[in-house]
Structures are given as structure tokens and as C-alpha cells.
Enzyme design. Structure first.
Site, PDB file in Angstrom:
ATOM      1  CB  ALA A  38      -0.946   0.004   1.196  1.00  0.00           C
ATOM      2  CB  SER A  39       4.404   2.018   0.132  1.00  0.00           C
ATOM      3  OG  SER A  39       4.965   1.223  -0.898  1.00  0.00           O
ATOM      4  NE  ARG A  40       6.199   0.499  -5.343  1.00  0.00           N
ATOM      5  CZ  ARG A  40       7.375   0.226  -5.907  1.00  0.00           C
ATOM      6  NH1 ARG A  40       8.119   1.204  -6.373  1.00  0.00           N
ATOM      7  NH2 ARG A  40       7.796  -1.022  -5.992  1.00  0.00           N
TER       8      ARG A  40
ATOM      9  CB  VAL B  96       2.482 -10.673   1.447  1.00  0.00           C
ATOM     10  CG1 VAL B  96       1.990  -9.338   1.976  1.00  0.00           C
ATOM     11  CG2 VAL B  96       2.869 -10.574  -0.025  1.00  0.00           C
TER      12      VAL B  96
ATOM     13  CG  ASN C 166      -2.147  -3.622  -4.380  1.00  0.00           C
ATOM     14  OD1 ASN C 166      -2.529  -3.489  -5.541  1.00  0.00           O
ATOM     15  ND2 ASN C 166      -1.064  -3.012  -3.923  1.00  0.00           N
TER      16      ASN C 166
ATOM     17  CE1 TYR D   9       1.677  -9.261 -12.278  1.00  0.00           C
ATOM     18  CE2 TYR D   9       0.360  -9.229 -14.287  1.00  0.00           C
ATOM     19  CZ  TYR D   9       0.608  -8.764 -13.009  1.00  0.00           C
ATOM     20  OH  TYR D   9      -0.213  -7.804 -12.453  1.00  0.00           O
TER      21      TYR D   9
ATOM     22  CE  LYS E  97      -1.300 -10.152 -10.286  1.00  0.00           C
ATOM     23  NZ  LYS E  97      -1.645  -9.707  -8.907  1.00  0.00           N
TER      24      LYS E  97
END
Length: 217
Positions: A9-11, A59, A84, A146, A150
Site C-alpha cells: 500500500a505504499s504506492r 507477504v 494488492n 505473471y 494472476k
């Protein structure tokens, strides 16, 4: 007080989502490396009268995930988890190292497992939103790890929605190109949605989404 955790959540999308959620919840701003940027998010929330804390943690490490969740329970009742945090890379499959494939899955898939596993015992009821990607639904070349990760997120979401609902509603959001540091680093300037657009969709699915839904942005 009801609490929301936002990982990474920093960016980018995580930052925009934390700021949006802070209108209704106390927020745990999780970060891995970007402490100063995470503290800026906390300050922005507090300046608007909200409540937030920054919690460092990777995480992909289960002990870190448990610590992030434990910090949230000190603020109040955990109700929202937004998974996220993620990593992304683009290169030809033949040049992809096993360690690179593993790292993407460690963060993008095992990271979600860790956070969900650590969170659900603290949720009497709640909502979990996993951030997938449009290329998890419609894969592109040169991004096999990736895209695969997802796609796994979408399958994880649909499986857990059946298992944990209706007490805990599990959903996902699949953004298209979004104007983040990660996207610019890989692709340079290109047409992309602002992170705030994705954050608004995350709030919409929290309020009105159905179990197992994967909402495309």
C-alpha cells in the site's frame, strides 16, 4: 473500530485503495521496502481525520503475514483484506529463470495464501478482495509467469468464495494497464488508467460485489 488491511500500500493501486478505504475504516498500510512512502500514506490519511498504521512485512513470508494481521487486530475488528502486493516482469520465456518464476508465484500467489490464511480466523465476517489482472484472463506473450500467477489468483478467489462464503465474501478485481511505478519501469510511458480508478472499483466490489466475482476494470 472496523479495520482494513491493504498489502503493498505504499504506492500505486495499494496507496489509492488505502486512501479510499480510510474514509470508512482504520487502515493497515502494509509495505515491504518503501517505508518513507508508506508513512506518507499514513500521514495523508491522518491529515483527513482517518486512522492508519504502517506495517512492514513481506507477504510471501508466512510469519510476516501473521504479524501484519496481528497488528491489525490491535486497531479493531478486521473486516477487509485487499491483497494488492505483487511483482511483475516481462521477458521471453526461454530467458526466464526458475528463480524468477518462483519469486513471482511466491509474492503473487503464496502471498495471498499467507494473508488469507492468517486473516480468516480473525474475521467473524468480512470481505477479501484479491487483485488479479486482465492478463490473467487474456494472457499476453513474454509474461508467462505473471499471467499464470494472476490466473491462479482468479481460481483461488472462486474456490475460496465457495468455501468461505457467505460469512467471508471473496472476490477479485482484474485491472487493465494502470499508471504505476511498476508499469512505467517495465513498459515506459503508455496509455493507462489512474490507480484511483481501480481503487474506486475495489470499493464498489466491497460494497456490492457477489461471492467469487472477478470484476474487470
Amino acid at each position: 473500530m472496523e479495520v482494513a488491511i491493504v498489502t503493498g500500500a505504499s504506492r500505486g493501486i495499494g496507496r489509492a485503495t488505502a486512501l479510499k478505504l480510510a474514509e470508512e475504516y482504520a487502515v493497515v498500510v502494509n509495505y515491504h521496502h518503501q517505508e518513507s512512502r508508506a508513512m506518507e500514506v499514513v500521514a495523508a490519511i491522518e491529515n483527513k481525520g482517518g486512522k492508519a498504521i504502517a506495517v512492514q512485512g513481506d507477504v510471501s513470508n508466512y510469519e510476516d503475514a501473521k504479524r501484519i494481521v496481528e497488528n491489525s487486530t490491535e486497531m479493531g475488528k478486521l473486516k477487509i483484506l485487499v491483497n494488492n502486493a505483487g511483482v511483475y516482469d516481462v521477458k521471453p520465456f526461454i530467458r526466464t529463470l526458475p528463480s524468477e518464476w518462483e519469486r513471482i508465484f511466491q509474492v503473487n500467489v503464496f502471498g495471498m495464501f499467507n494473508m488469507i490464511h492468517a486473516s480468516i480466523e480473525h474475521m467473524e465476517w468480512g470481505k477479501i478482495v484479491n487483485i488479479a489482472s486482465i492478463i490473467g484472463l487474456h494472457p499476453m506473450a513474454r509474461a508467462a509467469p505473471y499471467c499464470s500467477s494472476k490466473a491462479a489468483v482468479i481460481a483461488l478467489t472462486k474456490s475460496l468464495a465457495q468455501e468461505l462464503g457467505p460469512k467471508i465474501k471473496v472476490m477479485c478485481v482484474a485491472p487493465g494497464p494502470t499508471d504505476t511505478d511498476m508499469l512505467r519501469r517495465i513498459h515506459g510511458p503508455m496509455p493507462a488508467d489512474p490507480p484511483e480508478k481501480v481503487a474506486n472499483v475495489i470499493m464498489e466490489i466491497i460494497k456490492s460485489g457477489v461471492e467469487g466475482e472477478c470484476r474487470v476494470v
